[in-house]
Design a protein around this motif. Structure first.
Motif, short mmCIF file in Angstrom:
data_model
loop_
_atom_site.label_atom_id
_atom_site.label_comp_id
_atom_site.label_asym_id
_atom_site.label_seq_id
_atom_site.Cartn_x
_atom_site.Cartn_y
_atom_site.Cartn_z
N LYS A 7 0.82 -1.28 0.04
CA LYS A 7 0.03 0.01 -0.04
C LYS A 7 0.94 1.25 -0.08
O LYS A 7 0.42 2.35 -0.58
N GLN A 8 2.07 1.26 0.73
CA GLN A 8 3.04 2.55 0.75
C GLN A 8 3.25 2.89 -0.59
O GLN A 8 3.41 3.73 -0.92
N GLU A 9 3.55 1.42 -1.63
CA GLU A 9 4.03 1.59 -2.96
C GLU A 9 3.20 2.54 -3.63
O GLU A 9 3.23 3.47 -4.55
N ILE A 10 1.81 1.97 -3.52
CA ILE A 10 0.58 2.70 -4.03
C ILE A 10 0.52 4.00 -3.77
O ILE A 10 0.47 4.85 -4.89
N LEU A 11 0.63 4.47 -2.51
CA LEU A 11 0.62 5.74 -2.23
C LEU A 11 1.51 6.77 -2.80
O LEU A 11 1.13 7.70 -3.37
N LEU A 12 2.82 6.05 -2.78
CA LEU A 12 3.75 7.00 -3.31
C LEU A 12 3.64 6.99 -4.90
O LEU A 12 4.01 8.18 -5.41
N GLU A 13 3.28 5.91 -5.56
CA GLU A 13 3.00 6.17 -6.92
C GLU A 13 2.03 7.14 -7.30
O GLU A 13 2.05 7.98 -8.11
N GLN A 54 7.00 12.15 5.41
CA GLN A 54 5.93 12.87 5.54
C GLN A 54 6.15 14.09 5.02
O GLN A 54 5.36 14.77 4.08
N LEU A 55 7.28 14.81 5.17
CA LEU A 55 7.57 15.95 4.60
C LEU A 55 7.83 15.87 3.07
O LEU A 55 7.76 16.61 2.36
N PHE A 56 8.56 14.66 2.65
CA PHE A 56 8.64 14.21 1.25
C PHE A 56 7.37 14.49 0.48
O PHE A 56 7.07 15.01 -0.57
N ALA A 203 12.60 6.91 -7.17
CA ALA A 203 13.39 5.49 -7.11
C ALA A 203 13.95 4.92 -5.74
O ALA A 203 14.01 3.66 -5.65
N THR A 204 14.12 5.84 -5.05
CA THR A 204 14.94 5.62 -3.83
C THR A 204 14.10 5.87 -2.60
O THR A 204 14.55 5.65 -1.52
N MET A 205 12.96 6.40 -2.83
CA MET A 205 12.26 6.85 -1.55
C MET A 205 11.33 5.80 -1.02
O MET A 205 10.83 4.98 -1.71
N ILE A 212 -2.73 4.08 6.47
CA ILE A 212 -3.36 3.71 5.20
C ILE A 212 -3.47 2.08 5.35
O ILE A 212 -4.22 1.66 4.69
N ASN A 213 -2.95 1.64 6.30
CA ASN A 213 -3.24 0.17 6.43
C ASN A 213 -4.63 -0.44 6.75
O ASN A 213 -4.99 -1.54 6.50
N ALA A 214 -5.40 0.67 7.27
CA ALA A 214 -6.78 0.23 7.53
C ALA A 214 -7.53 0.42 6.38
O ALA A 214 -8.74 -0.03 6.48
N ILE A 215 -7.10 0.79 5.35
CA ILE A 215 -7.86 0.98 4.17
C ILE A 215 -7.68 -0.06 2.99
O ILE A 215 -6.36 -0.35 3.03
N ALA A 216 -8.60 -0.70 2.46
CA ALA A 216 -8.59 -1.64 1.41
C ALA A 216 -8.17 -1.09 0.33
O ALA A 216 -8.14 0.00 -0.13
N ILE A 217 -7.12 -2.00 -0.55
CA ILE A 217 -6.40 -1.54 -1.47
C ILE A 217 -7.23 -0.81 -2.62
O ILE A 217 -7.11 0.08 -3.19
N PRO A 218 -8.34 -1.51 -3.23
CA PRO A 218 -9.17 -0.97 -4.08
C PRO A 218 -9.79 0.38 -3.82
O PRO A 218 -9.99 1.45 -4.32
#
Ligand SMILES: [Fe+2]
Ligand SMILES: [Fe+2]
Ligand SMILES: [Fe+2]
Length: 316
Positions: A7-13, A54-56, A203-205, A212-218
């Protein structure tokens, strides 16, 4: 379709996508959000701040409220923000972020990213300790990116002189000290070139938003793409919630197929994103009659390609 397991990757993308949409002007080479993100994170690390990731994210999204402006918010910065609509972009950005629960910690930082330590900033004219360190870091990173665009050949000494001038005027002295530690060697000037075209933005972040872990991916994807759609729909007065309506229709039509080859959820996501290339058109152009716009504006004719670079232009 990639397998979305993280999920973190989805958020970042998706937030990287948001930042790119905002910077779509100038042939997509702006990368202002990414540079402010990298600089904010770098300064935060120098200060042993507990939330560099979070600042990023806040850096990527700090100007999200400027999406409806005639030109990129950067150009107003050069005019000292005399335009009232441009001055509202910090508050507008905070309001947009408020709609996604995991971003609540960022709301106040983005709202105050143009407040100044000496009280001459906006929108509230806050000063000194009424401004959070996070808002101050975003402000200094923003100023650094603007300065380095105006002075692309600036030496390390000139950057440090610029930073000294911001101490106790733009931001708290402690924040300037963190930035000076970041810019302590000639190699560190490379930080001002971050976000160059072609460089993978994230790339490196690694980021950490445990909320967000409480939220289902869809649901997570829908919420983030809804935020993204607002960037296209706020651009012109005639476009209010257009992408949301198209997404709704796509979903209903895809469901009617009753086919395993047509995924209603993907149709909904595509509907939310179909017009993001609109961001590159001026508000003046979008006031035109849609039929006239389609026949007269080259940029309008190209907006599907800006929405999906590398894809084939199919029109609407
Ligand atoms: Fe801004
Ligand atoms: Fe900015
Ligand atoms: Fe559309």
């Amino acid at each position: 379709m990639p397998s979305f397991s993280d999920k973190q990757e989805i958020l970042l993308e998706i937030i990287s996508l948001l930042s790119k949409i905002l910077d779509l002007e100038e042939e997509g080479n702006l990368a202002h959000g990414l540079r402010v993100a990298e600089l904010s994170q770098g300064i935060a690390r120098q200060l042993n701040h507990g939330k560099p990731s979070q600042l990023f994210v806040a850096g990527l999204l700090h100007d999200i409220g400027g999406m409806s402006l005639e030109k990129h918010v950067l150009h107003y910065a050069l005019d000292n923000f005399h335009d009232m609509d441009a001055r509202n972009h910090a508050a507008s950005g905070a309001k947009i972020l408020q709609s996604f629960h995991p971003f609540h910690p960022l709301v106040g930082w983005v709202a105050d990213h143009h407040e100044r330590y000496d009280g001459t900033g906006f929108p509230a004219g806050k000063s000194k300790h009424d401004i959070t360190s996070e808002a101050g870091i975003l402000h200094l990173a923003d100023l650094l990116d603007i300065f380095s665009r105006e002075h692309p050949q600036a030496t390390l000494k000139e950057i440090r002189t610029f930073l000294n001038r911001q101490s106790a005027s733009s931001v708290a002295p402690v924040i300037v000290e963190g930035a000076k530690r970041l810019f302590s060697t000639p190699e560190s000037l490379g930080l001002l070139k971050e976000g160059a075209p072609g460089k993978p933005a994230t790339a490196t972040m690694e980021i950490s938003f445990p909320e967000i872990n409480a939220i289902a991916i869809p649901e997570l994807i829908c919420q983030l793409l809804w935020l993204t759609a607002q960037m296209a729909d706020c651009k012109g007065a005639k476009r209010g919630f257009h992408s949301n309506r198209v997404a709704f229709y796509c979903h209903r039509i895809a469901k009617a197929f009753h086919s395993p080859e047509v995924d209603p959820l993907q149709a909904l996501w595509a509907g939310l994103l179909h017009d993001i290339g609109i961001r590159s058109l001026s508000g003046e152009e979008l006031k035109k009659d849609p039929a006239l716009l389609a026949t007269t504006s080259v940029l309008y004719q190209q907006h599907p390609l800006l929405s999906a670079p590398g894809g084939e232009c199919q029109g609407e």
